[in-house]
Design a protein around this motif. Sequence first.
Motif, PDB file in Angstrom:
ATOM      1  N   PRO A 160      39.526  33.976  38.855  1.00  0.00           N
ATOM      2  CA  PRO A 160      39.847  34.289  40.252  1.00  0.00           C
ATOM      3  C   PRO A 160      40.126  35.783  40.414  1.00  0.00           C
ATOM      4  CG  PRO A 160      41.317  32.588  39.354  1.00  0.00           C
ATOM      5  CD  PRO A 160      40.498  33.082  38.214  1.00  0.00           C
ATOM      6  N   LYS A 161      39.400  36.402  41.337  1.00  0.00           N
ATOM      7  CA  LYS A 161      39.529  37.849  41.512  1.00  0.00           C
ATOM      8  C   LYS A 161      40.926  38.274  41.940  1.00  0.00           C
ATOM      9  CE  LYS A 161      34.859  39.453  42.471  1.00  0.00           C
ATOM     10  NZ  LYS A 161      33.938  39.836  43.543  1.00  0.00           N
ATOM     11  N   ALA A 162      41.595  37.397  42.671  1.00  0.00           N
ATOM     12  CA  ALA A 162      42.915  37.788  43.175  1.00  0.00           C
ATOM     13  C   ALA A 162      43.842  38.170  42.020  1.00  0.00           C
ATOM     14  CB  ALA A 162      43.526  36.649  43.983  1.00  0.00           C
ATOM     15  N   PHE A 163      43.655  37.525  40.867  1.00  0.00           N
ATOM     16  CA  PHE A 163      44.558  37.783  39.745  1.00  0.00           C
ATOM     17  C   PHE A 163      43.926  38.663  38.665  1.00  0.00           C
ATOM     18  CE2 PHE A 163      45.304  33.517  41.462  1.00  0.00           C
ATOM     19  CZ  PHE A 163      46.567  33.710  41.983  1.00  0.00           C
ATOM     20  N   TYR A 164      42.610  38.570  38.552  1.00  0.00           N
ATOM     21  CA  TYR A 164      41.943  39.265  37.451  1.00  0.00           C
ATOM     22  C   TYR A 164      41.050  40.405  37.961  1.00  0.00           C
ATOM     23  CZ  TYR A 164      43.351  35.149  34.750  1.00  0.00           C
ATOM     24  OH  TYR A 164      44.072  34.151  34.136  1.00  0.00           O
ATOM     25  N   GLY A 165      41.326  40.874  39.171  1.00  0.00           N
ATOM     26  CA  GLY A 165      40.435  41.844  39.797  1.00  0.00           C
ATOM     27  C   GLY A 165      40.607  43.265  39.291  1.00  0.00           C
ATOM     28  N   GLN A 166      41.739  43.554  38.687  1.00  0.00           N
ATOM     29  CA  GLN A 166      41.995  44.926  38.261  1.00  0.00           C
ATOM     30  C   GLN A 166      42.429  44.953  36.814  1.00  0.00           C
ATOM     31  OE1 GLN A 166      44.757  46.260  41.427  1.00  0.00           O
ATOM     32  NE2 GLN A 166      43.700  48.206  41.224  1.00  0.00           N
ATOM     33  N   SER A 167      42.148  46.075  36.152  1.00  0.00           N
ATOM     34  CA  SER A 167      42.551  46.159  34.749  1.00  0.00           C
ATOM     35  C   SER A 167      44.061  46.365  34.646  1.00  0.00           C
ATOM     36  CB  SER A 167      41.822  47.306  34.055  1.00  0.00           C
ATOM     37  OG  SER A 167      42.317  48.547  34.505  1.00  0.00           O
ATOM     38  N   ILE A 168      44.594  45.965  33.506  1.00  0.00           N
ATOM     39  CA  ILE A 168      46.000  46.221  33.202  1.00  0.00           C
ATOM     40  C   ILE A 168      46.262  47.731  33.310  1.00  0.00           C
ATOM     41  CG2 ILE A 168      47.735  46.140  31.356  1.00  0.00           C
ATOM     42  CD1 ILE A 168      47.095  43.336  32.215  1.00  0.00           C
ATOM     43  N   HIS A 169      45.329  48.499  32.817  1.00  0.00           N
ATOM     44  CA  HIS A 169      45.387  49.953  32.780  1.00  0.00           C
ATOM     45  C   HIS A 169      45.571  50.541  34.188  1.00  0.00           C
ATOM     46  CE1 HIS A 169      44.266  53.862  31.094  1.00  0.00           C
ATOM     47  NE2 HIS A 169      43.150  53.945  31.797  1.00  0.00           N
ATOM     48  N   ASP A 170      44.800  50.025  35.150  1.00  0.00           N
ATOM     49  CA  ASP A 170      44.864  50.564  36.505  1.00  0.00           C
ATOM     50  C   ASP A 170      46.164  50.200  37.213  1.00  0.00           C
ATOM     51  OD1 ASP A 170      42.516  51.884  36.325  1.00  0.00           O
ATOM     52  OD2 ASP A 170      41.346  50.535  37.593  1.00  0.00           O
ATOM     53  N   ARG A 171      46.833  49.146  36.768  1.00  0.00           N
ATOM     54  CA  ARG A 171      48.090  48.737  37.385  1.00  0.00           C
ATOM     55  C   ARG A 171      49.306  49.185  36.575  1.00  0.00           C
ATOM     56  NH1 ARG A 171      48.019  43.927  40.503  1.00  0.00           N
ATOM     57  NH2 ARG A 171      45.941  43.235  41.041  1.00  0.00           N
ATOM     58  N   CYS A 172      49.068  49.820  35.436  1.00  0.00           N
ATOM     59  CA  CYS A 172      50.162  50.054  34.483  1.00  0.00           C
ATOM     60  C   CYS A 172      51.069  51.189  34.943  1.00  0.00           C
ATOM     61  CB  CYS A 172      49.581  50.393  33.116  1.00  0.00           C
ATOM     62  SG  CYS A 172      50.834  50.634  31.857  1.00  0.00           S
ATOM     63  N   TYR A 173      52.367  50.946  34.845  1.00  0.00           N
ATOM     64  CA  TYR A 173      53.317  51.984  35.260  1.00  0.00           C
ATOM     65  C   TYR A 173      53.332  53.146  34.248  1.00  0.00           C
ATOM     66  CZ  TYR A 173      56.575  50.593  31.655  1.00  0.00           C
ATOM     67  OH  TYR A 173      57.150  50.375  30.432  1.00  0.00           O
ATOM     68  N   ARG A 174      52.767  52.947  33.046  1.00  0.00           N
ATOM     69  CA  ARG A 174      52.686  54.058  32.082  1.00  0.00           C
ATOM     70  C   ARG A 174      51.420  54.881  32.275  1.00  0.00           C
ATOM     71  NH1 ARG A 174      55.700  52.935  26.551  1.00  0.00           N
ATOM     72  NH2 ARG A 174      56.910  51.106  27.092  1.00  0.00           N
ATOM     73  N   ARG A 175      50.612  54.522  33.235  1.00  0.00           N
ATOM     74  CA  ARG A 175      49.333  55.154  33.432  1.00  0.00           C
ATOM     75  C   ARG A 175      49.408  56.692  33.585  1.00  0.00           C
ATOM     76  NH1 ARG A 175      44.090  54.119  35.348  1.00  0.00           N
ATOM     77  NH2 ARG A 175      43.138  56.171  35.386  1.00  0.00           N
TER      78      ARG A 175
END
Lengths: 203, 373
Positions: B232-247
């Motif tokens: 499901p895109k709603a949950f798996y649409g973005q990489s961990i990397h793009d959402r990561c607070y350490r980015r």
Amino acid sequence: MRDVQRVAASLERAFERIHQEQMRDIPILNPLLRVQALGFQEYQGRVLGVLITPWLMNLVMLPAEADNWDEMRLGDKQSYNFPSGDYRFLLNEIDGVGRCQAHSLYSPMHEFINQDHAIAAAQSFLDRLMVEAVDETDPVDEELLGRIMRGEESSEVEMDGFAVSGSSKTPAPPVRGANPVASQVDSVMSRRDLLRGNFSSNS
Amino acid sequence: MKKHITEAEPIGDDDTLGAALRRQGVSRRSFLKFCAATASMMALPPSMVPAIAKALERAKRPSVIWLSFQECTGCTESLTRAHTATVESLIFDSISLDYHHTLQAAAGHAAEEAREAAMRENFGKYLLVIDGSIPVGNPGYSTIAGISNLDMLLETAKGAAAIIPVGTCAAYGGIPQADPNPTGAASVADLITDKPIINVPGCPPIPVVITGVLTHFLTFGTLPELDQLGRPKAFYGQSIHDRCYRRPFYDKGQFAETFDDEGARKGWCLYKLGCKGPTSYNACATTKWNGGTSFPIESGHPCLGCSEPKFWDGGSFYKALSIPTTEVARDALYAGAAAIAVGSALGMKNRASSKQAKAEHQKVSVDDLNKED
């Protein structure tokens, strides 16, 4: 007014230095690419443009005079509205540039076959950024979701607005349908109807 | 769990989810809270919450058959130990879970009869949840009541309205399929091609994602939008990397080099410690774990990429991710990429290429796991 080109140049210098120092010999780099700041412009008092490097492509934003980003922590997320939709930015601080916010477009960068390819992608993004989007769904409200998950909030729901039938003993009558999926629900509402608030036929 | 899973026959047709919730004493507030969380995750505005609640209230309790094949029970643990009784378990108490051999009280013939009864009485309508991969090398590797996993899957899938493979094993083969794949482990989608399949990978998957998928199904009567890996895109649409607070630290090249250096203490990027965030798609950074407390990267450990196919064979968990650009770029050229890929600006990133890159990584060895500096 700031010199937008000077900002772009300072970003390029800063990231070229990062490339030469911290990022040297990192296996995630795309060696076919180089650091380049693209399409920098003033937008609502802020300076905005795309930064291409061998390890990322970001939409980068520098603060307007009135912005105070000093209180924010690195990695704090903030959403900004553009004609094409909402974009989530993360706060960063770069030596030689200062505080800025970045929205990730691509990372890693391995899908680009050369610098021109990356530039074309950046340009295509910039072209769409300021064009009003049609039928674009809202991004997930991460802040709200986080608060709900931590039990701090039950969201902006008007609880009284639908004090229902808590006492009602009779459940809604079942509807048996031929469609196996549709029969799970006694009346299937389309996503479009739901989004547009066409509930009348269901209530 | 509750008594309904021990009952041989499924709940009657006239039983709605709303009525079931009221009977169980679930408060209106808890219910709305759940609806609000679901709306948020499905990227719907809060104003839609009442409509979701209304649809869910009147939804009939669906019959769910849960089959466990080559698995470790971690997926079931993830769900049943979910942190908020009012969120995940709410929906699970509200379905008619007619067969789950770890949770049901019935055993032996009675258990199998429960499955057969549920299949018979809800043919074409029940949801089939699967955890674990299916050994096709030799059916004797894993059997239930003398029936091979493959036979049971094929038989039970026939009458399913939709199939939800839960966990990376069921979705993609997972750890049982890791090199050298001694049992010939296959995923559900490898074997079933004529049913809607919603993959909910993760090792284990995030509980609220599973209930979110069920809620979507109950609310809209349809499957959520899926990505090319069936997630499901709603949950798996973005990489961990793009959402990561350490980015931000990745962006400017500040990396922890060891687990106890200054960078680690300062919360710098874990890329050099092997973080697979850049090639992993999941909602961990948003929903987090244990009541929204934290997720692996936040507690100082690199992402293992557990929601991706072949994550176990994707190179060492503790070796910096490397992506062979030239290979990928060459493929891109073959695809006429300059024109095509450019059109796919934001949010349509080329994941196939990262998958391929990952597949080319060296295999993980015991030495890698006992990483020396």
